[in-house]
Motif scaffolding. Structure first.
Motif, mmCIF file in Angstrom:
data_model
loop_
_atom_site.group_PDB
_atom_site.id
_atom_site.type_symbol
_atom_site.label_atom_id
_atom_site.label_comp_id
_atom_site.label_asym_id
_atom_site.label_seq_id
_atom_site.Cartn_x
_atom_site.Cartn_y
_atom_site.Cartn_z
ATOM 1 N N SER A 5 -14.214 50.160 -56.920
ATOM 2 C CA SER A 5 -15.524 50.606 -57.403
ATOM 3 C C SER A 5 -16.536 49.502 -57.132
ATOM 4 O O SER A 5 -16.180 48.314 -57.145
ATOM 5 C CB SER A 5 -15.465 50.888 -58.906
ATOM 6 O OG SER A 5 -14.618 51.984 -59.154
ATOM 7 N N GLU A 51 -11.495 46.462 -59.283
ATOM 8 C CA GLU A 51 -10.412 47.448 -59.382
ATOM 9 C C GLU A 51 -10.298 47.890 -60.830
ATOM 10 O O GLU A 51 -10.316 47.061 -61.749
ATOM 11 C CB GLU A 51 -9.095 46.819 -58.905
ATOM 12 C CG GLU A 51 -9.099 46.504 -57.407
ATOM 13 C CD GLU A 51 -7.814 45.775 -56.992
ATOM 14 O OE1 GLU A 51 -6.729 46.358 -57.191
ATOM 15 O OE2 GLU A 51 -7.919 44.634 -56.486
ATOM 16 N N LEU A 52 -10.169 49.193 -61.027
ATOM 17 C CA LEU A 52 -10.235 49.754 -62.382
ATOM 18 C C LEU A 52 -9.070 49.338 -63.274
ATOM 19 O O LEU A 52 -9.192 49.360 -64.502
ATOM 20 C CB LEU A 52 -10.306 51.284 -62.308
ATOM 21 C CG LEU A 52 -11.598 51.835 -61.666
ATOM 22 C CD1 LEU A 52 -11.496 53.337 -61.490
ATOM 23 C CD2 LEU A 52 -12.817 51.480 -62.500
ATOM 24 N N ASP A 53 -7.950 48.930 -62.666
ATOM 25 C CA ASP A 53 -6.825 48.529 -63.507
ATOM 26 C C ASP A 53 -6.763 47.016 -63.707
ATOM 27 O O ASP A 53 -5.795 46.489 -64.246
ATOM 28 C CB ASP A 53 -5.495 49.053 -62.917
ATOM 29 C CG ASP A 53 -5.293 48.596 -61.478
ATOM 30 O OD1 ASP A 53 -6.227 47.986 -60.895
ATOM 31 O OD2 ASP A 53 -4.204 48.836 -60.933
ATOM 32 N N LEU A 73 -9.653 45.063 -64.927
ATOM 33 C CA LEU A 73 -10.974 44.690 -65.438
ATOM 34 C C LEU A 73 -10.882 43.496 -66.376
ATOM 35 O O LEU A 73 -10.022 43.449 -67.244
ATOM 36 C CB LEU A 73 -11.587 45.869 -66.198
ATOM 37 C CG LEU A 73 -11.916 47.110 -65.369
ATOM 38 C CD1 LEU A 73 -12.410 48.219 -66.282
ATOM 39 C CD2 LEU A 73 -12.949 46.802 -64.298
ATOM 40 N N LEU A 120 -18.867 46.553 -66.307
ATOM 41 C CA LEU A 120 -17.416 46.425 -66.484
ATOM 42 C C LEU A 120 -17.011 46.743 -67.922
ATOM 43 O O LEU A 120 -15.998 47.399 -68.175
ATOM 44 C CB LEU A 120 -16.960 45.000 -66.140
ATOM 45 C CG LEU A 120 -17.245 44.514 -64.710
ATOM 46 C CD1 LEU A 120 -16.883 43.031 -64.570
ATOM 47 C CD2 LEU A 120 -16.477 45.346 -63.693
ATOM 48 N N VAL A 124 -16.861 50.494 -68.619
ATOM 49 C CA VAL A 124 -15.678 51.118 -68.015
ATOM 50 C C VAL A 124 -14.433 50.787 -68.846
ATOM 51 O O VAL A 124 -13.616 51.658 -69.168
ATOM 52 C CB VAL A 124 -15.487 50.653 -66.549
ATOM 53 C CG1 VAL A 124 -14.256 51.334 -65.937
ATOM 54 C CG2 VAL A 124 -16.722 50.979 -65.719
ATOM 55 N N GLN A 174 -11.910 53.349 -70.957
ATOM 56 C CA GLN A 174 -10.449 53.347 -70.776
ATOM 57 C C GLN A 174 -9.737 53.134 -72.113
ATOM 58 O O GLN A 174 -8.684 53.720 -72.364
ATOM 59 C CB GLN A 174 -10.041 52.266 -69.769
ATOM 60 C CG GLN A 174 -10.492 52.576 -68.345
ATOM 61 C CD GLN A 174 -10.211 51.420 -67.383
ATOM 62 O OE1 GLN A 174 -10.039 50.271 -67.789
ATOM 63 N NE2 GLN A 174 -10.183 51.727 -66.097
ATOM 64 N N ASN A 185 -12.528 55.900 -59.229
ATOM 65 C CA ASN A 185 -13.423 54.934 -58.578
ATOM 66 C C ASN A 185 -14.802 55.550 -58.353
ATOM 67 O O ASN A 185 -14.935 56.745 -58.111
ATOM 68 C CB ASN A 185 -12.804 54.445 -57.275
ATOM 69 C CG ASN A 185 -11.759 53.371 -57.539
ATOM 70 O OD1 ASN A 185 -12.071 52.352 -58.147
ATOM 71 N ND2 ASN A 185 -10.520 53.621 -57.125
#
Length: 382
Positions: free
Chosen positions: A65, A79-81, A83, A96, A99, A103, A111
């Motif tokens: 992203s 990367e979303l995993d 953060l 960040l 997001v 989560q 993304n």
């Protein structure tokens, strides 16, 4: 809302990411009265304004992203995993953090790419940070059908600020930005997070903001210090927050706290009462009383809560010299930023000239002056 800015953001997004985005407007806010009461579970009187953040957002077909801050010409990919907060003071923490907090609520975000720009004057205390957070959460909720309510969205924005930005803010900024109603101010109870809209009719008067264009570095640490002083006094009184205290209650522990902290708590109790009185004055169309309450708020912020500065005090003193101004005070966290002034419409031009000149002579720098209109909250730009 600024249509030129909307076009700029949209074009910038298309140039950078080669797809058409969803466009979001998220407003900044003013606060008519009720300063530093929000984290004491108290009352505040904010309104969303016609300046804010415009964000362009769209799904990405890559495995990363990207966020692009147009005004700073900086972009960050993540990367979303994986953060985690960037270094302190980085703008990307607002993105960040949102997001990460989505989560944490077990919602799945894919993304995405986002580009944003704003026309909230920097350091003005009109809460560009809340506007940015809200634009991100609102955009992601739309794109990925997360099913979040507006109330859930503002709590996500607030948590992002606590956990990623490191500012222990109350809920007012996010609330006003998300729930704003055109031509209305919102009397917000920060405990129940419920607000009553008041249609604003200032008749022959309008709101004018004067930006000191200074930001003294005390602000974040002083904010957190004051918050903990308030919390300590509430616990000495055996209550959840200062919102529940009266001046008489406070007297009972006067010998257990420093004179400075006593004054800070006294200010919060009095400011809460001023916010409630202001809503009545507005209902009654009594602008003189409203103005006097606004001046009282500044006096307390400057002398008791001690979050003002020479530049803000000077601008309020200048306002007091002008019979066409009913009330003025510093707005926001303090140590710089803006004063808000309730001024007669036909006196605006003359006051702009005299106050600009006086400020320049006194501080050898310029102040900036703007009028604002009250706007709707965060929404998709059609």
């Amino acid at each position: 809302m600024n249509t030129t800015l909307t076009k700029k953001v949209q074009e910038s997004f298309i140039t950078t990411f080669s797809t058409k985005p969803l466009m979001i407007f998220s407003p900044g806010r003013i606060n008519i009265i009720g300063e530093h009461t929000d984290y004491n579970d108290g009352f505040v009187f904010p309104a969303a304004v016609d300046k804010g953040i415009i964000a362009a957002i769209q799904k990405s077909d890559t495995n990363i992203s990207t966020a692009f801050a147009i005004d700073m010409n900086e972009s960050v990919s993540f990367e979303l995993d994986k953060l985690k907060p960037s270094s302190e003071g980085s703008w990307e923490n607002y993105v960040l953090g949102v997001v990460a907090e989505i989560q944490n609520r077990n919602r799945v975000v894919g993304n995405f790419n986002i580009a944003f720009s704003g026309d909230i004057p920097s350091g003005s205390g009109m809460s560009s940070s809340a506007a940015l957070e809200n634009s991100v959460v609102y955009g992601l909720n739309e794109l990925f059908n997360l099913g979040l309510s507006k109330t859930e969205m503002i709590l996500i924005s607030q948590k992002a600020e606590h956990n990623y930005v490191g500012v222990n803010c109350g809920i007012m900024d996010q609330y006003a930005s998300m729930f704003g109603i055109e031509n209305n101010a919102l009397l917000l109870d920060c405990r129940t997070v419920e607000a009553k809209p008041f249609e604003i009719n200032f008749k022959e008067h309008e709101l004018m903001l004067i930006n000191t264009n200074v930001k003294h570095s005390l602000s974040d640490s002083a904010y957190n210090d004051r918050r903990s002083a308030c919390e300590n006094i509430a616990s000495l009184l055996g209550i959840k927050a200062l919102r529940d205290a009266t001046e008489a209650d406070l007297l009972t522990i006067k010998d257990q706290v420093t004179p400075e902290n006593y004054q800070k708590a006294l200010y919060v109790i009095q400011e809460n009462n001023r916010a409630l009185k202001a809503s009545k004055a507005m209902t009654d169309g009594d602008l003189e009383t409203l103005g006097a309450l606004i001046y009282g708020s500044h006096e307390g912020l400057s002398k008791q809560y001690k979050v003002s500065c020479d530049e803000l005090d000077f601008l309020v003193e200048q306002a007091k010299l002008n019979k066409h101004i009913l009330g003025a005070r510093m707005m926001g966290g303090g140590f710089g930023g803006c004063t808000i002034n309730l001024i007669s419409k036909d006196a605006v031009d003359a006051f702009k000239l005299t106050v600009s000149k006086a400020y320049k002579e006194k501080f050898n720098k310029d102040c900036s002056i703007y009028s604002v209109k009250l706007s709707n909250g965060t929404h998709v730009i059609k």
